[in-house]
Motif scaffolding. Sequence first.
Motif, PDB file in Angstrom:
ATOM      1  N   MET A   1       7.418  -9.844 -13.520  1.00  0.00           N
ATOM      2  CA  MET A   1       6.876  -8.414 -12.849  1.00  0.00           C
ATOM      3  C   MET A   1       8.041  -8.415 -11.551  1.00  0.00           C
ATOM      4  SD  MET A   1       3.524  -7.992 -10.738  1.00  0.00           S
ATOM      5  CE  MET A   1       2.360  -7.755 -12.201  1.00  0.00           C
ATOM      6  N   ASN A   2       8.711  -7.509 -11.293  1.00  0.00           N
ATOM      7  CA  ASN A   2       9.649  -7.352 -10.207  1.00  0.00           C
ATOM      8  C   ASN A   2       8.906  -6.946  -9.053  1.00  0.00           C
ATOM      9  OD1 ASN A   2       9.640  -4.464 -10.331  1.00  0.00           O
ATOM     10  ND2 ASN A   2      11.276  -4.580 -12.028  1.00  0.00           N
ATOM     11  N   LYS A   3       9.523  -6.573  -7.977  1.00  0.00           N
ATOM     12  CA  LYS A   3       8.972  -6.308  -6.576  1.00  0.00           C
ATOM     13  C   LYS A   3       8.396  -4.782  -6.730  1.00  0.00           C
ATOM     14  CE  LYS A   3       9.732  -5.717  -1.637  1.00  0.00           C
ATOM     15  NZ  LYS A   3      10.974  -5.746  -0.614  1.00  0.00           N
ATOM     16  N   SER A   4       8.998  -3.743  -7.348  1.00  0.00           N
ATOM     17  CA  SER A   4       8.470  -2.532  -7.449  1.00  0.00           C
ATOM     18  C   SER A   4       7.182  -2.493  -8.226  1.00  0.00           C
ATOM     19  CB  SER A   4       9.299  -1.540  -7.981  1.00  0.00           C
ATOM     20  OG  SER A   4       9.886  -1.784  -9.168  1.00  0.00           O
ATOM     21  N   GLU A   5       7.198  -3.357  -9.386  1.00  0.00           N
ATOM     22  CA  GLU A   5       6.055  -3.581 -10.262  1.00  0.00           C
ATOM     23  C   GLU A   5       4.905  -4.011  -9.518  1.00  0.00           C
ATOM     24  OE1 GLU A   5       8.253  -3.747 -14.513  1.00  0.00           O
ATOM     25  OE2 GLU A   5       7.717  -5.634 -13.414  1.00  0.00           O
ATOM     26  N   LEU A   6       5.239  -5.027  -8.657  1.00  0.00           N
ATOM     27  CA  LEU A   6       3.966  -5.722  -7.917  1.00  0.00           C
ATOM     28  C   LEU A   6       3.319  -4.695  -6.799  1.00  0.00           C
ATOM     29  CD1 LEU A   6       2.583  -8.381  -7.038  1.00  0.00           C
ATOM     30  CD2 LEU A   6       4.397  -8.613  -5.455  1.00  0.00           C
ATOM     31  N   ILE A   7       4.230  -3.762  -6.292  1.00  0.00           N
ATOM     32  CA  ILE A   7       4.050  -2.915  -5.212  1.00  0.00           C
ATOM     33  C   ILE A   7       2.776  -1.955  -5.761  1.00  0.00           C
ATOM     34  CG2 ILE A   7       4.666  -0.839  -3.758  1.00  0.00           C
ATOM     35  CD1 ILE A   7       7.102  -2.486  -3.065  1.00  0.00           C
ATOM     36  N   GLU A   8       3.206  -1.329  -7.014  1.00  0.00           N
ATOM     37  CA  GLU A   8       2.737  -0.621  -7.844  1.00  0.00           C
ATOM     38  C   GLU A   8       1.102  -1.234  -8.139  1.00  0.00           C
ATOM     39  OE1 GLU A   8       1.364   3.000  -9.657  1.00  0.00           O
ATOM     40  OE2 GLU A   8       3.287   2.600  -8.877  1.00  0.00           O
ATOM     41  N   VAL A   9       1.000  -2.557  -8.822  1.00  0.00           N
ATOM     42  CA  VAL A   9      -0.201  -2.952  -8.995  1.00  0.00           C
ATOM     43  C   VAL A   9      -1.156  -3.235  -7.893  1.00  0.00           C
ATOM     44  CG1 VAL A   9      -1.049  -5.226 -10.089  1.00  0.00           C
ATOM     45  CG2 VAL A   9       0.887  -4.261 -10.824  1.00  0.00           C
ATOM     46  N   VAL A  10      -0.323  -3.712  -6.894  1.00  0.00           N
ATOM     47  CA  VAL A  10      -1.221  -3.972  -5.536  1.00  0.00           C
ATOM     48  C   VAL A  10      -1.877  -2.605  -4.904  1.00  0.00           C
ATOM     49  CG1 VAL A  10      -0.928  -4.685  -3.052  1.00  0.00           C
ATOM     50  CG2 VAL A  10      -0.075  -6.012  -5.065  1.00  0.00           C
ATOM     51  N   THR A  11      -1.103  -1.558  -5.182  1.00  0.00           N
ATOM     52  CA  THR A  11      -1.605  -0.483  -4.662  1.00  0.00           C
ATOM     53  C   THR A  11      -2.804   0.213  -5.477  1.00  0.00           C
ATOM     54  OG1 THR A  11       0.726   0.233  -3.915  1.00  0.00           O
ATOM     55  CG2 THR A  11      -0.814   2.113  -4.020  1.00  0.00           C
ATOM     56  N   ASN A  12      -2.684   0.097  -6.654  1.00  0.00           N
ATOM     57  CA  ASN A  12      -3.639   0.399  -7.703  1.00  0.00           C
ATOM     58  C   ASN A  12      -4.925  -0.342  -7.696  1.00  0.00           C
ATOM     59  OD1 ASN A  12      -2.264   2.749  -8.716  1.00  0.00           O
ATOM     60  ND2 ASN A  12      -1.416   1.446 -10.369  1.00  0.00           N
ATOM     61  N   LYS A  13      -4.827  -1.787  -7.239  1.00  0.00           N
ATOM     62  CA  LYS A  13      -5.794  -2.602  -7.289  1.00  0.00           C
ATOM     63  C   LYS A  13      -6.719  -2.522  -5.816  1.00  0.00           C
ATOM     64  CE  LYS A  13      -6.866  -7.384  -8.180  1.00  0.00           C
ATOM     65  NZ  LYS A  13      -7.464  -7.181  -9.603  1.00  0.00           N
ATOM     66  N   MET A  14      -5.947  -2.041  -4.922  1.00  0.00           N
ATOM     67  CA  MET A  14      -6.455  -1.845  -3.483  1.00  0.00           C
ATOM     68  C   MET A  14      -7.504  -0.795  -3.511  1.00  0.00           C
ATOM     69  SD  MET A  14      -5.798  -3.842  -1.262  1.00  0.00           S
ATOM     70  CE  MET A  14      -6.409  -3.150   0.266  1.00  0.00           C
ATOM     71  N   LYS A  15      -7.005   0.417  -4.566  1.00  0.00           N
ATOM     72  CA  LYS A  15      -7.588   1.674  -4.754  1.00  0.00           C
ATOM     73  C   LYS A  15      -9.043   1.366  -5.402  1.00  0.00           C
ATOM     74  CE  LYS A  15      -4.031   4.667  -4.653  1.00  0.00           C
ATOM     75  NZ  LYS A  15      -2.887   5.518  -5.524  1.00  0.00           N
ATOM     76  N   ILE A  16      -8.913   0.624  -6.621  1.00  0.00           N
ATOM     77  CA  ILE A  16      -9.895   0.448  -7.516  1.00  0.00           C
ATOM     78  C   ILE A  16     -10.968  -0.758  -7.076  1.00  0.00           C
ATOM     79  CG2 ILE A  16     -10.440  -0.434  -9.937  1.00  0.00           C
ATOM     80  CD1 ILE A  16      -7.665   0.917 -10.823  1.00  0.00           C
ATOM     81  N   GLU A  17     -10.387  -1.997  -6.667  1.00  0.00           N
ATOM     82  CA  GLU A  17     -11.472  -2.915  -6.328  1.00  0.00           C
ATOM     83  C   GLU A  17     -11.982  -2.866  -4.879  1.00  0.00           C
ATOM     84  OE1 GLU A  17     -10.167  -6.936  -7.670  1.00  0.00           O
ATOM     85  OE2 GLU A  17      -9.873  -6.157  -9.842  1.00  0.00           O
ATOM     86  N   HIS A  18     -11.046  -2.437  -4.201  1.00  0.00           N
ATOM     87  CA  HIS A  18     -11.438  -2.471  -2.596  1.00  0.00           C
ATOM     88  C   HIS A  18     -11.780  -1.256  -1.912  1.00  0.00           C
ATOM     89  CE1 HIS A  18     -10.538  -6.897  -2.846  1.00  0.00           C
ATOM     90  NE2 HIS A  18      -9.379  -6.656  -3.383  1.00  0.00           N
ATOM     91  N   ASP A  19     -11.721  -0.059  -2.705  1.00  0.00           N
ATOM     92  CA  ASP A  19     -11.796   1.109  -2.390  1.00  0.00           C
ATOM     93  C   ASP A  19     -11.201   1.543  -0.884  1.00  0.00           C
ATOM     94  OD1 ASP A  19     -12.841   3.833  -2.699  1.00  0.00           O
ATOM     95  OD2 ASP A  19     -14.734   3.146  -1.195  1.00  0.00           O
TER      96      ASP A  19
END
Length: 103
Positions: A1-19
């Motif tokens: 996983m590169n930096k841009s992929e990590l940014i994408e995953v973290v952004t989505n995780k914040m929306k889904i798991e942490h609202d």
Amino acid sequence: MNKSELIEVVTNKMKIEHDRAVSKADVEALLNSLTSVTTNALKTGDEVVLIGLGKFSTGHRAARIGRNPQTGEPLDIAAATTAKFTPAKALKDALNNPFNRAV
């Protein structure tokens, strides 16, 4: 996983798991700041401990004599300070638990 992929995953995780809707720019700024703070701490000899993830620290590699693989001629390799990462027990346990494998 590169930096841009990590940014994408973290952004989505914040929306889904942490609202919490956070922008990719905010996540990138956080990662850049974390990198900078960690680098500066290691330069001053401090350790950075992230509970559940691991510990960043420095190590020392002594000067030594190496060999040029093409000619076999000896050459001096300078001493160096290296960055080390030691994973936390929680991370090691998560990686070695057969029931928690990522799909």
